[in-house]
Structure formats: structure tokens, C-alpha cells
Design a protein around this motif. Sequence first.
Motif, mmCIF file in Angstrom:
data_model
loop_
_atom_site.group_PDB
_atom_site.id
_atom_site.type_symbol
_atom_site.label_atom_id
_atom_site.label_comp_id
_atom_site.label_asym_id
_atom_site.label_seq_id
_atom_site.Cartn_x
_atom_site.Cartn_y
_atom_site.Cartn_z
ATOM 1 N N PHE A 1 17.554 -8.900 -20.381
ATOM 2 C CA PHE A 1 16.274 -9.380 -19.852
ATOM 3 C C PHE A 1 15.644 -8.302 -18.968
ATOM 4 O O PHE A 1 14.453 -8.017 -19.076
ATOM 5 C CB PHE A 1 16.500 -10.671 -19.062
ATOM 6 N N SER B 1 12.230 -6.298 -19.510
ATOM 7 C CA SER B 1 11.164 -6.532 -18.536
ATOM 8 C C SER B 1 10.736 -5.259 -17.832
ATOM 9 O O SER B 1 9.558 -5.002 -17.667
ATOM 10 C CB SER B 1 11.621 -7.529 -17.474
ATOM 11 N N TRP C 1 6.359 -7.899 -15.732
ATOM 12 C CA TRP C 1 7.589 -8.244 -16.436
ATOM 13 C C TRP C 1 7.314 -8.069 -17.930
ATOM 14 O O TRP C 1 6.900 -8.993 -18.609
ATOM 15 C CB TRP C 1 8.014 -9.672 -16.146
ATOM 16 N N MET C 2 7.588 -6.867 -18.393
ATOM 17 C CA MET C 2 7.230 -6.512 -19.763
ATOM 18 C C MET C 2 7.743 -7.504 -20.804
ATOM 19 O O MET C 2 7.142 -7.701 -21.845
ATOM 20 C CB MET C 2 7.800 -5.134 -20.061
ATOM 21 N N VAL C 3 8.894 -8.121 -20.495
ATOM 22 C CA VAL C 3 9.514 -8.992 -21.498
ATOM 23 C C VAL C 3 8.567 -10.117 -21.908
ATOM 24 O O VAL C 3 8.604 -10.615 -23.021
ATOM 25 C CB VAL C 3 10.856 -9.545 -20.976
ATOM 26 N N TRP D 1 15.312 -6.605 -5.758
ATOM 27 C CA TRP D 1 14.748 -7.870 -6.270
ATOM 28 C C TRP D 1 14.937 -7.978 -7.776
ATOM 29 O O TRP D 1 15.071 -9.074 -8.317
ATOM 30 C CB TRP D 1 13.283 -8.037 -5.861
ATOM 31 N N MET D 2 15.003 -6.852 -8.466
ATOM 32 C CA MET D 2 15.240 -6.918 -9.903
ATOM 33 C C MET D 2 16.672 -7.370 -10.189
ATOM 34 O O MET D 2 16.930 -8.080 -11.161
ATOM 35 C CB MET D 2 14.983 -5.555 -10.544
ATOM 36 N N PHE E 1 21.163 -18.672 -15.211
ATOM 37 C CA PHE E 1 20.317 -19.789 -15.644
ATOM 38 C C PHE E 1 20.218 -19.843 -17.168
ATOM 39 O O PHE E 1 20.641 -20.816 -17.807
ATOM 40 C CB PHE E 1 18.928 -19.647 -14.999
ATOM 41 N N VAL F 1 16.596 -11.034 -9.951
ATOM 42 C CA VAL F 1 16.026 -11.601 -11.180
ATOM 43 C C VAL F 1 17.068 -11.598 -12.293
ATOM 44 O O VAL F 1 17.288 -12.598 -12.984
ATOM 45 C CB VAL F 1 14.775 -10.804 -11.620
#
Lengths: 345, 203, 196
Positions: free
Chosen positions: A160, A164, B174-176, A126-127, A137, A130
Motif C-alpha cells: 500500500f 501510495s 496518496w497515489m494508490v 506518519w507514513m 486493518f 499509515v
Amino acid sequence: MEEKIQKVPAGESQMPKVAPAKTSESPSKPEKRAFILSSSPHIQAEEDVAKIMRAVVYALLPTAVFGIYFFGWRALVMMLVGIAAAVLTEALLNLVQKKPQTISDGSAVVTGLLLVLTLPPSLPYWMIIVGAFVAIFIGKQLFGGLGYNIFNPALLGRAFLQASFPIPMTTWTMPRTIDAITTATPLGSFKFEKTLTPYLNLFMGNVGGCVGETSALAIIIGGLFLLYKKYADWRIPVSYLTTVAIFGSLFWLINPAKYPDPIFHLFSGGLMLGAFFMATDMVTTPVTPKGSWIFGIGAGIILVIIRLFGGLPEGVMYSILLMNAFTPLINRYTRPKFFGEAKHV
Amino acid sequence: MVKAKTPLYREFTKGLWRENPILRMVLGTCPTLAVTTTAINGISMGLAVLFTLVMSSLIISLVRKQIPNEVRIATFIVIIATFVTVADRTIAAFWPAVSKSLGPFVPLIVVNCIVLARQEAFASKNPVGRSVLDALGMSVGFTLVLLILASIREIIGSGTWFGMQIMPPTYTSWMVMVLPPGAFLMLGMLIAFSNWLNAKLEK
Amino acid sequence: MSKSLRLIVVLTFTALFSGAVLSVLNIYTAPRIELNQNQTLSDAIGQVLPGEKACDVKVIDGVTFYIGRDEKNQPIGVAFLAEGDGFQSRLKILVGMDMALTRILKIKILQQAETPGLGTKIENDPTNKTDAAWFTNQFNDLPVAKAISYVKNQKPVAAESQIQAITGATISSKSVVEIINAAIAKNRELFLKKVK
């Protein structure tokens, strides 16, 4: 009027067809073909985006195969997930924005594949989705689609994910193991434990690291194919790698105990993959030869600084993204002069 | 005065949407980006600005006829700085934890463009009632956007809201979102969304 | 009134008004703020020197030592501030040690602004459900006859002055260790020479 207009039938002929002088003929016979007004160059190659992207995918095949060999079938599933997510995102965004469908140009496939090649082999699926979504996008469609993006979409997606999910993004598994034993990357073990990895393992790719970055051999094969087909500017990998080697050996000569040697620099981490496939992205790198040199040298210096003095063990991603940001400026200052153009005072 | 024709309630409501300081005028983005890591920080910052803005507008609008044009900015800044110090010291005295997490951003309200802009553009030219309503509307609009932004960032970035766990325990943060890039991304999305909504509403 | 006189009068009155408001404010808030700060410090000293009932402050060569005493007024340990750079912020750590400075009693992170969710685990790790302060708790009763070191992916041996680094926050973990080591090395000599 019409006599002076040059017509270039769209993407058909190699040579410019100059409309023959028709002064003698009566203008009552209208041409069926539309005239296309265009400035030079009038020679058009038979290349289009889809063809180039196909070539990039072929060039990435050895890397992908080595990745699957070292990290198992999961790596293949990761690639399929990444590509599917990237293509679906692009299709969906085109639908929402009511734009013509652009997935057939293959650039989303390349973005998805490149993204997965820069991810750790144990990253949850799933990452990856993302990351591919963000890459397409934010990295591409928000800027206006292919050709308008400032940053390399795959690297933006990776940045990203790195910001994240720092822990999954820095959890590495040993190659050729069934139950995924965690290990450190060669760069990581050098930075934190001061241990070197044998060069042969580095070159073949039998080390911990991202799916597609470990095998220098596979990347060089694909990279040379791209250079041979002239789809990548040779100046960027050459200047990037040379700068890293020279700048890296400078520190190595100063203190060999503290800093790694240039060979280690060249073959560890994502440098090869970055130099051949990320830093050569046509959209986000300078268009002029001089600009390409500047781009490669700048990225090389940033990379060595991050690797030696930064908090992170690896800096290929940030070095290329930072130079991407400089690309418009580099293009501006390396613009070739018109013949006979005077210096602006 | 031309402004006298606007109905009073509109002086308040314009700050909420039509002239929202963050979404429409993109003012005061520094605290907006910096402190919105948690909802509690966002709302505390909003309330500190509300206090400063309303009090400064009140005083400046009261004495607006006495302030000579040449020293108006200096006068505004002294008055604003006074109320910022009041807010800062009060928070430090009674809510030390909040004061610690907001860090230097409370004293920095002094240079927040929203506060000075409302004095220059509104309070120094309008009667007290309107000025206070305008200040209230602006700061409530500011606080709301801060709260929305901070809530999104806290929920996605930490899985909590006002410190309460609201995401399932298996949720990966989501650390970001709690890092600076997340602030820029979310503020951009929020402004894009409000522009889109605005275009829809005007149709 | 001439123009320039008016400017002076207005600005003076504004400043006077501001000064008056702030003085009144200060009368009410200053004691509370000081109390808050002292409270934070004395709470922290109480935490790093378990059993502390009273505390002497000794300044030696510009370094402040807090010597904690128990109810029988016996010295039980000494606390001092260790300060240095972490991964991205300044770290302030209060270190509580025995009187011979050979063993850490407890440490407390007073100030840090490390990467949220990673470096902040040196103070508070919400992902560890049993012990959110597991990182600092590793320092409890840690012998420090030799310098503290950190290990990764293996069990630390407390007798060897080892602690476990935080996954994904090696630099922050390393910084804490190095800051404490440096402070102990510097303060041990200073304290033992001047106090005994």
C-alpha cells in the motif's frame, strides 16, 4: 456414552488422557471438568501464538540491531512507531468490532516490526503509521483476524505504501551517514546503471536499502534460530533461495554482461528477509510439505522474472504476495491422502 | 399488473438507495472502477449513462409490445448502441478533453449491465412514464455513487476536487487512490459502509 | 403476419431507426470531430516549431513529415511523430527539429497514460511549481548530433545531449529518450536523402 469420549484437558497435558472405563462406577459422581470433544491429534504442544511471536521477535533482534547500527537511532524510533501503530490499530479495531482483545498474542508487534524492517530508513513517521494501520486493518482484521488473513499483513501494508508514496518509498540513504546522503540500492544501481556492489558489503549490510533488509548476516542468524526452533518451515527458505540461485544463474550463464550472478541475487534486496521471515509466515503459506516446496519455487521464479524483466528493481514483496494468493489452491491440491483412500475418478 | 400499485415516485427513488445499481446490485462496476480517478470524469460518465439509459428506456418501453420475445435482446442492444454512439460522438465533438480522458469507456456503456438490465427487467414490461422514472432513478443513483467515489479518490489521491486544489500545498498525495487498487479498496469500503448503514436503518 | 416475418420486420425497423439517428448525428458531429483533431495536431505542430505560420505535409516511405514555414515562406523546421512503449502505455510524441535534423526545437507529448503522479510527469508535473512542463522543456534546442542520454542525481549537460530523468519515473523518462532517439535515427536518413 461417556466411556468412549476422549477428554483432552485444554492445553495442559502432553499426553491424551483416555477416560478410564467407568462401567463399574455409578454415574452419580459427575466430573467437574468439562469434556472436550476433539478429533486427533490429541498430543498438544506447549506452544501458543504468543510464544511463537516472541520467538520471531527474538529472531528479528539481530536484524533490528544491524538496522539501527547502519541507519542510526532514527531506525529505532521507526520500529517503535511501527509497533505502537500496529498494536494500537489492532486494539482499536477489536474495541470497535466488540471482539475479545487480541493484542497480547504479539502478532501485531511482529507485523509492525516486520513492516518497518522493509521500509526505507528516511520514510516519514506518519507514513509508517499509515502502513501499519493498513497492514492490520485491511491485511488482517478485515479478513477476520489472525489466522484468517490471505496475505502477509506486513507486506500488504508495504505494498500500500509503495503504491501510495512511490518517491519516499524508493529514496534510499547511505548507511552510516549523519546527514542522510541519498544513494541507490544495489539492485537499483545494477538495473539502471549496471554497477555491481562488493559482496562483503552486501553480506554485512553496508549498502543502501530498507532498514532491515541490507544485512544478510543478521537475517541468517535470526532465520536459523527460527528454523532451529521449528517455528519456520525450512523447506520454504531452502526452495525459495535455491530457485532464485538456479533460475538466476541460468540467465547469468546466458549473458553475464546483462544479468547479475546468483550470489548478487541472493544477498541483494529483501530476498533474505523475505525468505526467512515473510515467506515462512504460518498463516499465509501452505501447510503441507509438498505445498511449501511449490510455494518457494513459485516465489523464486516470480522474483527473478520481476528483477530481470520487470520495471521495478526488486520483487520480493510481490513474489510473496502473489504466492500468498495461490496458497489456498496449493493447500487444496497437495492435501495428503487418507490411508487407503482410493483415487477419485 | 402488480407493479401498478407502487407509487410513481418510488420508481424513481428506489434507484437512489434501495436498489442502487452499484451499492446494492453491484452492476456496472467496470466503468465505476475505471473512470473514477477524478470527479469530473465520474460525473461525465454518470451523465453519459443517464442519457443512454433514459433514452433507451423511453424508446423500448414505447415499442415494448411490438418487440417479439425471440429478438428482444438484439433489439435492445441496437437501440442502446445507437444512443451510446450519440453520446460518444457528441462528447467527442463538443468536449474533446472529456472524451480523451474517458477513453473507451463511453463506447463501452453498450455492454454496461445496468443499461441492459433495466431494459430486460423493467422497460420492456412497464409503461413509458414508469420506465423513464425508473431509468432516471437508476442513473441518478449510479451518477451519485460515481461522484462520491471519484471525489474521495481525487481528494485523497491528487489533493484536488474538480481540478481545484483543496488540500494544503504540503499535502502528499496518496497515489494508490488514483491507481486501480485504490478503486477496488474504496468501492469495497463504500459498499461495506452502505451495508452497515442499511442494517442500521432497518433496525 | 407469420412469426419469422415479424422478427425480420422488427429488427429491420430497429436497424433503420438506428441508422437514421446515426446519419443525422454524423452530419452534425463529424465535421466538428475532424476539426478538433486537426486543431489538436496543428496546435501541436505550431508548438514544436516555434514561429510556424504554414505547414506542408510530406509523406516519405510511410512516414509523415510536417515541414513548417514562417511568414516569408522559408522552411524553419520539420516535425514528425515518434511512437513507442513507455512504462505502461503507448507514448506518442511530436518532435520538432531543424531542417538538418541535428537539433531538437521542441517536443510535445501527444498521448500517454503512464502511472498517475509519476510517469505522467513527462507531460505535466504539478509538483514543480515554477515549470510543470520542465521535463519536455529540457529538450528545447537540444543538440542531437549524438544520441540523447539521461542522467540521475546530477546536472545534465545540454551540449552533451543530456537530460535529467524524473525521480521515481526512470522507466518513463528512459522510454521518452529512447523513442525520440530511435525516431531521429530513422527519420534523419529518410528525410535528408529524399528532401534535399
